[in-house]
Design an enzyme around this catalytic site. Structure first.
Site, short mmCIF file in Angstrom:
data_model
loop_
_atom_site.label_atom_id
_atom_site.label_comp_id
_atom_site.label_asym_id
_atom_site.label_seq_id
_atom_site.Cartn_x
_atom_site.Cartn_y
_atom_site.Cartn_z
N CYS A 1 3.56 15.85 51.93
CA CYS A 1 3.86 16.60 53.15
C CYS A 1 2.64 16.70 54.06
O CYS A 1 2.75 17.19 55.17
CB CYS A 1 4.39 17.99 52.80
SG CYS A 1 3.18 19.03 51.98
N CYS B 1 5.05 22.89 46.72
CA CYS B 1 4.22 23.65 47.65
C CYS B 1 3.45 24.75 46.92
O CYS B 1 2.28 25.01 47.21
CB CYS B 1 5.07 24.29 48.73
SG CYS B 1 6.33 23.22 49.38
FE1 FES Z 1 3.90 21.09 52.38
FE2 FES Z 1 5.25 23.18 51.56
S1 FES Z 1 6.01 21.46 52.62
S2 FES Z 1 3.14 22.81 51.32
#
Ligand code: FES
Length: 206
Positions: A34, A105
């Site tokens: 992410c 996360c």
């Molecule tokens: Fe990247 Fe949650 S989507 S830390």
């Protein structure tokens, strides 16, 4: 997505946010998936090994920020040995639950705390820097949780084979074809292993 009130509270008003001036140690972990990143700063009492101050900075989502907030609360005042036991599960429980799809996360925040502890131990002669081996890969796999139950894929005996040859890590995981978390587990494995310069390629078979 349904967040508990506690997650929302910690996300809106996170505790222990910011950068410590001259910290004894800091650690950063990032998620290539992410692109988010967390840094933890700590001051540790040299005699008692108690974490006296701890703060974090996050470029992550609500789950990540809420976990950073709760784990720094949990770690403050603990000894390094005690803080080593802080797990994703404990953080999730303290937050009245976290959505399984957001597991990586919160794991990112917990991993950063564990890395900060390790960095302190190495820089203060309390632990040796590990040289890379197949065990490094296994230790990394232990940090990957199967979202459905929140237990490590190693503890759950889902990892059937680990190989490392000519820079290629080969991981065979026992997970049914129709399992909704299949892709997520494969991504997590790649994400955890690709950060090692010794690993040129990661092959996950399922
Ligand atoms: Fe990247 Fe949650 S989507 S830390």
């Amino acid at each position: 997505m349904q967040y508990s009130q506690k997650v929302l509270d910690h996300f809106m008003k996170p505790h222990n946010v910011g950068k410590l001036e001259n910290p004894d140690v800091e650690a950063t972990e990032g998620s290539p998936a992410c692109g988010d990143q967390v840094t933890i700063y700590m001051n540790v009492n040299e005699k008692t090994h108690k974490i006296e101050e701890i703060t974090f900075q996050s470029y992550g989502c609500a789950s990540n920020i809420a976990t950073g907030s709760i784990i720094t609360d949990l770690a403050k005042g603990k000894t390094l040995e005690e803080a080593k036991k802080i797990s994703w599960k404990e953080a999730a429980e303290a937050l009245d639950g976290l959505p399984p799809v957001k597991m990586h996360c919160s794991v990112l925040a917990v991993d950063t705390l564990q890395k900060a502890i390790k960095n302190y131990e190495i820089s203060h002669g309390l632990a040796e820097k590990e040289s890379f081996s197949k065990q490094t890969i296994i230790n990394e796999l232990k940090k990957i949780l199967y979202p459905k139950v929140g237990e490590s894929i190693v503890t759950l005996k889902m990892v059937k084979y680990v190989g490392f040859e000519d820079g290629v890590a080969i991981i065979d995981v026992d997970i049914p074809k129709f399992d909704e978390h299949r892709d997520n587990v494969a991504d997590e494995i790649k994400e955890h292993l690709e950060k090692y310069p010794e690993i040129k390629d990661v092959k996950v078979t399922m």
